[in-house]
Design a protein around this motif. Structure first.
Motif, mmCIF file in Angstrom:
data_model
loop_
_atom_site.group_PDB
_atom_site.id
_atom_site.type_symbol
_atom_site.label_atom_id
_atom_site.label_comp_id
_atom_site.label_asym_id
_atom_site.label_seq_id
_atom_site.Cartn_x
_atom_site.Cartn_y
_atom_site.Cartn_z
ATOM 1 N N MET A 169 -15.746 -8.434 50.721
ATOM 2 C CA MET A 169 -16.607 -7.297 50.387
ATOM 3 C C MET A 169 -15.987 -6.413 49.304
ATOM 4 O O MET A 169 -16.692 -5.932 48.400
ATOM 5 C CB MET A 169 -16.912 -6.455 51.631
ATOM 6 C CG MET A 169 -17.661 -5.165 51.318
ATOM 7 S SD MET A 169 -18.031 -4.167 52.769
ATOM 8 C CE MET A 169 -19.517 -4.989 53.361
ATOM 9 N N ILE A 170 -14.673 -6.208 49.385
ATOM 10 C CA ILE A 170 -14.038 -5.311 48.412
ATOM 11 C C ILE A 170 -13.413 -6.087 47.255
ATOM 12 O O ILE A 170 -12.669 -5.516 46.444
ATOM 13 C CB ILE A 170 -12.973 -4.423 49.083
ATOM 14 C CG1 ILE A 170 -11.784 -5.251 49.601
ATOM 15 C CG2 ILE A 170 -13.581 -3.593 50.200
ATOM 16 C CD1 ILE A 170 -10.601 -4.398 50.045
ATOM 17 N N ASN A 171 -13.700 -7.378 47.156
ATOM 18 C CA ASN A 171 -13.212 -8.235 46.071
ATOM 19 C C ASN A 171 -11.695 -8.399 46.073
ATOM 20 O O ASN A 171 -11.093 -8.676 45.029
ATOM 21 C CB ASN A 171 -13.673 -7.702 44.702
ATOM 22 C CG ASN A 171 -15.164 -7.826 44.504
ATOM 23 O OD1 ASN A 171 -15.780 -8.799 44.948
ATOM 24 N ND2 ASN A 171 -15.762 -6.843 43.839
ATOM 25 N N SER A 428 -9.714 3.069 56.108
ATOM 26 C CA SER A 428 -8.730 3.709 55.241
ATOM 27 C C SER A 428 -7.657 2.761 54.717
ATOM 28 O O SER A 428 -7.315 2.820 53.523
ATOM 29 C CB SER A 428 -8.094 4.887 55.985
ATOM 30 O OG SER A 428 -7.144 5.546 55.200
ATOM 31 N N PRO A 429 -7.079 1.862 55.530
ATOM 32 C CA PRO A 429 -6.040 0.977 54.986
ATOM 33 C C PRO A 429 -6.533 0.019 53.912
ATOM 34 O O PRO A 429 -5.738 -0.452 53.094
ATOM 35 C CB PRO A 429 -5.516 0.230 56.215
ATOM 36 C CG PRO A 429 -6.536 0.424 57.283
ATOM 37 C CD PRO A 429 -7.183 1.740 57.000
ATOM 38 N N HIS A 430 -7.822 -0.291 53.896
ATOM 39 C CA HIS A 430 -8.355 -1.084 52.780
ATOM 40 C C HIS A 430 -8.166 -0.317 51.473
ATOM 41 O O HIS A 430 -7.792 -0.893 50.441
ATOM 42 C CB HIS A 430 -9.840 -1.394 52.990
ATOM 43 C CG HIS A 430 -10.119 -2.419 54.045
ATOM 44 N ND1 HIS A 430 -10.248 -2.097 55.381
ATOM 45 C CD2 HIS A 430 -10.278 -3.771 53.965
ATOM 46 C CE1 HIS A 430 -10.484 -3.200 56.077
ATOM 47 N NE2 HIS A 430 -10.507 -4.232 55.244
ATOM 48 N N VAL A 431 -8.431 0.982 51.532
ATOM 49 C CA VAL A 431 -8.281 1.810 50.331
ATOM 50 C C VAL A 431 -6.813 1.975 49.975
ATOM 51 O O VAL A 431 -6.442 1.921 48.795
ATOM 52 C CB VAL A 431 -8.968 3.180 50.544
ATOM 53 C CG1 VAL A 431 -8.694 4.109 49.372
ATOM 54 C CG2 VAL A 431 -10.471 2.987 50.726
ATOM 55 N N ALA A 432 -5.956 2.156 50.969
ATOM 56 C CA ALA A 432 -4.520 2.239 50.703
ATOM 57 C C ALA A 432 -4.028 0.957 50.027
ATOM 58 O O ALA A 432 -3.211 0.996 49.100
ATOM 59 C CB ALA A 432 -3.756 2.487 51.997
ATOM 60 N N GLY A 433 -4.540 -0.189 50.490
ATOM 61 C CA GLY A 433 -4.166 -1.455 49.877
ATOM 62 C C GLY A 433 -4.635 -1.572 48.442
ATOM 63 O O GLY A 433 -3.903 -2.063 47.570
ATOM 64 N N VAL A 434 -5.855 -1.112 48.168
ATOM 65 C CA VAL A 434 -6.370 -1.139 46.799
ATOM 66 C C VAL A 434 -5.536 -0.224 45.904
ATOM 67 O O VAL A 434 -5.212 -0.569 44.760
ATOM 68 C CB VAL A 434 -7.853 -0.744 46.765
ATOM 69 C CG1 VAL A 434 -8.328 -0.534 45.325
ATOM 70 C CG2 VAL A 434 -8.702 -1.817 47.439
ATOM 71 N N ASP A 490 -13.312 -1.138 45.201
ATOM 72 C CA ASP A 490 -13.321 -2.425 44.493
ATOM 73 C C ASP A 490 -11.887 -2.795 44.083
ATOM 74 O O ASP A 490 -11.316 -2.224 43.154
ATOM 75 C CB ASP A 490 -14.203 -2.313 43.252
ATOM 76 C CG ASP A 490 -14.436 -3.654 42.565
ATOM 77 O OD1 ASP A 490 -13.670 -4.608 42.810
ATOM 78 O OD2 ASP A 490 -15.399 -3.752 41.755
ATOM 79 N N ALA A 491 -11.312 -3.769 44.776
ATOM 80 C CA ALA A 491 -9.935 -4.189 44.496
ATOM 81 C C ALA A 491 -9.820 -4.897 43.144
ATOM 82 O O ALA A 491 -8.810 -4.750 42.447
ATOM 83 C CB ALA A 491 -9.429 -5.094 45.612
ATOM 84 N N LEU A 492 -10.843 -5.679 42.770
ATOM 85 C CA LEU A 492 -10.780 -6.399 41.508
ATOM 86 C C LEU A 492 -10.733 -5.448 40.328
ATOM 87 O O LEU A 492 -9.918 -5.601 39.411
ATOM 88 C CB LEU A 492 -11.980 -7.343 41.392
ATOM 89 C CG LEU A 492 -12.070 -8.147 40.086
ATOM 90 C CD1 LEU A 492 -10.836 -9.022 39.884
ATOM 91 C CD2 LEU A 492 -13.345 -8.987 40.056
#
Length: 496
Positions: A169-171, A428-434, A490-492
């Protein structure tokens, strides 16, 4: 979990699913908030934060001397931010320390509504000794079970990356074709500790940068102090951020970066202001690049600026966040699981959560910390289909970005395995990872630049009806609204 780490308990989830529709929130008010006086009985150890007028050695010495003169003991001084943590068994301590400190002191406030359970740390002892209050935590504050799927031991699992819909989902899967993240990047997981020998985490844990802040707010560098004890919340969060690419289990958003366990949750599930202050300052001292904060600071869900004790504690945490940001740290925080419009909150019936809760009226100066502090990226939660998770807090101008937070597979302590949890704690950790991936590719960017780019690059998401019609409806535009902020992270885009 308890009120604090922002993951849903099974009981709470069931209540929300079958419960009635919550009433629409009214506009915030500038009227005074309901007073919540904190009593300090003589003979009971109470904890306080004191904010010096300026963060300089002379002022700090004056405040420290005032603590002693007022019958207290200095537990921890943070000269970087002009904050002193103190204990006292005197009911008159707050009043007396103000007189003793004079103009050197801006504010002083109790950090909890109950006596200290951990005692005064060794090396900061008062004559009356640690632990003398004899007060014990209410057993109901122990961590509860999260919404989760059965755990799977690592030694019997094949690679489970294909189950991670959230990464697609977040690429993140596409971003990994460019980079898994740099070993130069360090993410502080301010949480309940990280499993030190989980096969998906052990290679990425920076032991030297890990610390325990739950010992009365004093940094405890003991070998196992930062290990998890009563909760696997921090382990789950860490896996989402940086589970290694090693052929087993799962893969984190930034599997090539390092993580530090910054334990800010005590064994009864509380994150008191002095713990959070310790965690944020430690992140700055260790020059971490990112922190994740999947909690709100206890014992108040919302800290009100017109209440003396609450204002002092809120200011101490604000100073810690501001100073660590000045050291190059960017912070991501969970928005919360109360399905509340943070821009229009008016009542709170669950605070203080460490003692006797009271129904109180809020005003516009009452804030969820750290999520609503300046310079913190506030993250709401979405489901696999992209809609806002029914439990997620929201708010126009309050939410920066959204990320997956419902049914997230990650690492857990039991059997060094894997389990699924739901909550803004998981978003939140998805955003921290990005942010960690972004820092890997753009190492010179400041926290402000990173936040601007994160918001700018988010995938826009138009307003949708609230799931199950639970909580305030979405307001705003397709480019920024109360549910998704500027969109799904969006990680990409972050690594391009």
């Amino acid at each position: 979990m308890p009120r604090r780490p922002l993951v849903l308990t099974a009981l709470a989830a069931a209540a929300l699913i079958v419960g009635t529709v919550a009433p629409a929130a009214q506009a915030s008010t500038s009227e005074p908030s309901t007073p919540v006086p904190i009593t300090a009985p003589d003979g009971k150890i109470m904890s306080y934060v004191l904010n010096a007028k300026t963060a300089n050695p002379g002022q700090m010495r004056l405040v420290e001397r005032a603590v002693v003169a007022a019958g207290g003991v200095v537990v921890q001084s943070w000269p970087e931010i002009g904050v002193v943590v103190a204990h006292s068994v005197r009911s008159a301590f707050r009043a007396d320390v103000v007189v003793a400190a004079g103009n050197a002191l801006v504010s002083v406030g109790a950090t909890r509504s109950v006596p200290v359970i951990e005692g005064t740390p060794a090396g900061a002892q008062a004559p009356w000794g640690p632990g003398s209050s004899g007060w014990k935590a209410d057993a109901k504050k122990k961590f509860n079970g999260d919404i989760e799927a059965p755990t799977t031991p690592a030694d019997s699992a094949d690679a489970r990356e294909s189950e991670q819909w959230d990464m697609k989902m977040i690429n993140a899967d596409k971003a990994h074709a460019i980079t898994d993240g740099s070993r130069n990047v360090l993410v502080g997981v301010l949480d309940s500790g990280i499993d030190p020998d989980h096969p998906d985490l052990v290679a990425n844990i920076d032991v030297a940068a890990s610390i325990n802040c739950s010992d009365a707010g004093r940094p405890d560098a003991s070998v196992d102090g930062w290990y998890p004890t009563t909760s696997d919340h921090g382990t789950h969060v860490a896996g989402t951020i940086a589970a290694a690419r090693n052929g087993i289990g799962i893969v984190g958003v930034a599997p090539g970066v390092r993580v530090a366990s910054v334990k800010v949750v005590n064994d009864d599930g509380f994150i008191y202001p002095e713990y959070a202050v310790c965690g944020f300052v430690w992140a700055g001292l260790k020059h971490m690049d990112v922190t994740n904060n999947s909690y709100y600071v206890d014992p108040f869900e919302y800290w009100c600026g017109d209440q003396v004790d609450q204002a002092a504690a809120k200011e101490a945490v604000r100073r810690a966040v501001e100073w660590s940001t000045s050291q190059g740290v960017v912070h991501a925080a969970a928005a919360g699981n109360s399905a509340v419009d943070l821009a229009n909150k008016t009542v709170d019936t669950g605070s203080p959560d460490d003692g006797t809760a009271v129904a109180r009226t809020l005003n516009e100066g009452c804030e969820d910390i750290p999520a609503e502090l300046p310079g913190v990226v506030t993250v709401s939660s979405v489901i696999k289909a992209g809609a806002l998770s029914y439990f997620s807090n929201r708010g126009l101008g309050k939410i920066d970005v959204a990320a997956p937070g419902s049914g997230i597979l990650s690492t857990v302590v039991k059997d060094n395995g894997y389990g699924s949890k739901s909550g803004t704690s998981m978003a939140s950790p998805h955003v921290a990872g990005v942010l960690a991936l972004m820092k890997s590719v753009h190492p010179t960017w400041s926290p402000a630049q990173m936040i601007d780019k994160l918001r700018e690059q988010a995938m826009s998401h138009a307003c949708e009806p609230a799931q199950l019609n639970y909580g305030p409806v979405c307001v705003g535009t397709d480019t920024e609204n109360s549910y998704y902020g500027t969109g799904i992270v969006d990680a990409l885009a972050a690594v391009q």
